[in-house]
Design a protein around this motif. Structure first.
Motif, PDB file in Angstrom:
ATOM      1  N   ASP A 177       5.548 -23.021  15.280  1.00  0.00           N
ATOM      2  CA  ASP A 177       4.441 -22.112  14.981  1.00  0.00           C
ATOM      3  C   ASP A 177       4.734 -20.677  15.410  1.00  0.00           C
ATOM      4  OD1 ASP A 177       2.001 -21.816  13.729  1.00  0.00           O
ATOM      5  OD2 ASP A 177       0.857 -21.994  15.584  1.00  0.00           O
ATOM      6  N   ASN A 178       5.998 -20.278  15.303  1.00  0.00           N
ATOM      7  CA  ASN A 178       6.423 -18.931  15.668  1.00  0.00           C
ATOM      8  C   ASN A 178       7.643 -18.604  14.819  1.00  0.00           C
ATOM      9  OD1 ASN A 178       8.012 -16.865  16.953  1.00  0.00           O
ATOM     10  ND2 ASN A 178       6.779 -17.128  18.787  1.00  0.00           N
ATOM     11  N   SER A 179       7.526 -17.596  13.978  1.00  0.00           N
ATOM     12  CA  SER A 179       8.581 -17.282  13.010  1.00  0.00           C
ATOM     13  C   SER A 179       9.900 -16.917  13.675  1.00  0.00           C
ATOM     14  CB  SER A 179       8.113 -16.148  12.094  1.00  0.00           C
ATOM     15  OG  SER A 179       9.085 -15.854  11.150  1.00  0.00           O
ATOM     16  N   ALA A 180       9.861 -16.098  14.700  1.00  0.00           N
ATOM     17  CA  ALA A 180      11.099 -15.677  15.373  1.00  0.00           C
ATOM     18  C   ALA A 180      11.787 -16.862  16.043  1.00  0.00           C
ATOM     19  CB  ALA A 180      10.799 -14.591  16.396  1.00  0.00           C
ATOM     20  N   GLU A 181      10.997 -17.694  16.702  1.00  0.00           N
ATOM     21  CA  GLU A 181      11.573 -18.862  17.367  1.00  0.00           C
ATOM     22  C   GLU A 181      12.083 -19.873  16.344  1.00  0.00           C
ATOM     23  OE1 GLU A 181      10.640 -21.789  21.137  1.00  0.00           O
ATOM     24  OE2 GLU A 181       8.952 -20.840  20.134  1.00  0.00           O
ATOM     25  N   ALA A 182      11.379 -19.992  15.221  1.00  0.00           N
ATOM     26  CA  ALA A 182      11.817 -20.896  14.154  1.00  0.00           C
ATOM     27  C   ALA A 182      13.140 -20.427  13.563  1.00  0.00           C
ATOM     28  CB  ALA A 182      10.745 -20.993  13.072  1.00  0.00           C
ATOM     29  N   ASP A 183      13.317 -19.124  13.451  1.00  0.00           N
ATOM     30  CA  ASP A 183      14.566 -18.582  12.937  1.00  0.00           C
ATOM     31  C   ASP A 183      15.722 -18.904  13.889  1.00  0.00           C
ATOM     32  OD1 ASP A 183      16.012 -17.092  10.974  1.00  0.00           O
ATOM     33  OD2 ASP A 183      16.041 -15.386  12.347  1.00  0.00           O
ATOM     34  N   GLU A 184      15.499 -18.737  15.185  1.00  0.00           N
ATOM     35  CA  GLU A 184      16.527 -19.079  16.183  1.00  0.00           C
ATOM     36  C   GLU A 184      16.824 -20.571  16.163  1.00  0.00           C
ATOM     37  OE1 GLU A 184      15.606 -17.714  20.103  1.00  0.00           O
ATOM     38  OE2 GLU A 184      15.143 -15.690  19.414  1.00  0.00           O
TER      39      GLU A 184
END
Length: 119
Positions: free
Chosen positions: A38-45
């Motif tokens: 539920d967090n775009s930046a963390e999902a990208d990582e």
């Protein structure tokens, strides 16, 4: 290209094969990461970590299931670990905040100090 040949190319560290594997599955892996974290930046990582993990352990892929199923399994496990670390970090922050809040009593009135410590 079929999955078996793609895996052979990736195991041989062929850059074109690796790029094709990532481009074929990147969007689905990212969506799954985003739905869990539920967090775009963390999902990208996490998506990057999934492919690093998958490529480093590709020799353990037995082919008994679809490659996307195997990638989903890696994705879910990696995201669970991230959530576990996130909860641990939040608990540590709360604990440290409560310690410093109670330890940092700044009142000069003895009654207020006693009330703050009892709270």
């Amino acid at each position: 290209m079929d999955t078996a040949n793609l895996i052979k190319l990736c195991l041989a560290r062929d850059h074109a094969g690796i790029q094709e594997l990532v481009s074929n599955h990147q969007h689905a892996v990212f969506r799954l990461c985003l739905s869990i974290l539920d967090n775009s930046a963390e999902a990208d990582e996490a998506t990057q970590d999934v492919f690093i993990s998958a490529l480093s352990s590709l020799d353990t892929f037995r082919g008994e299931s679809d490659l996307s199923t195997w990638l989903n399994s890696i994705t879910v496990n990696l995201c669970r670990n991230r959530l576990r670390k996130r909860r641990t970090k939040e608990r540590l922050i709360q604990t440290l905040q409560s310690i410093f809040r109670f330890g940092g009593v700044s009142s000069t009135y003895p009654e207020e100090i006693v009330i703050q410590r009892e709270a």
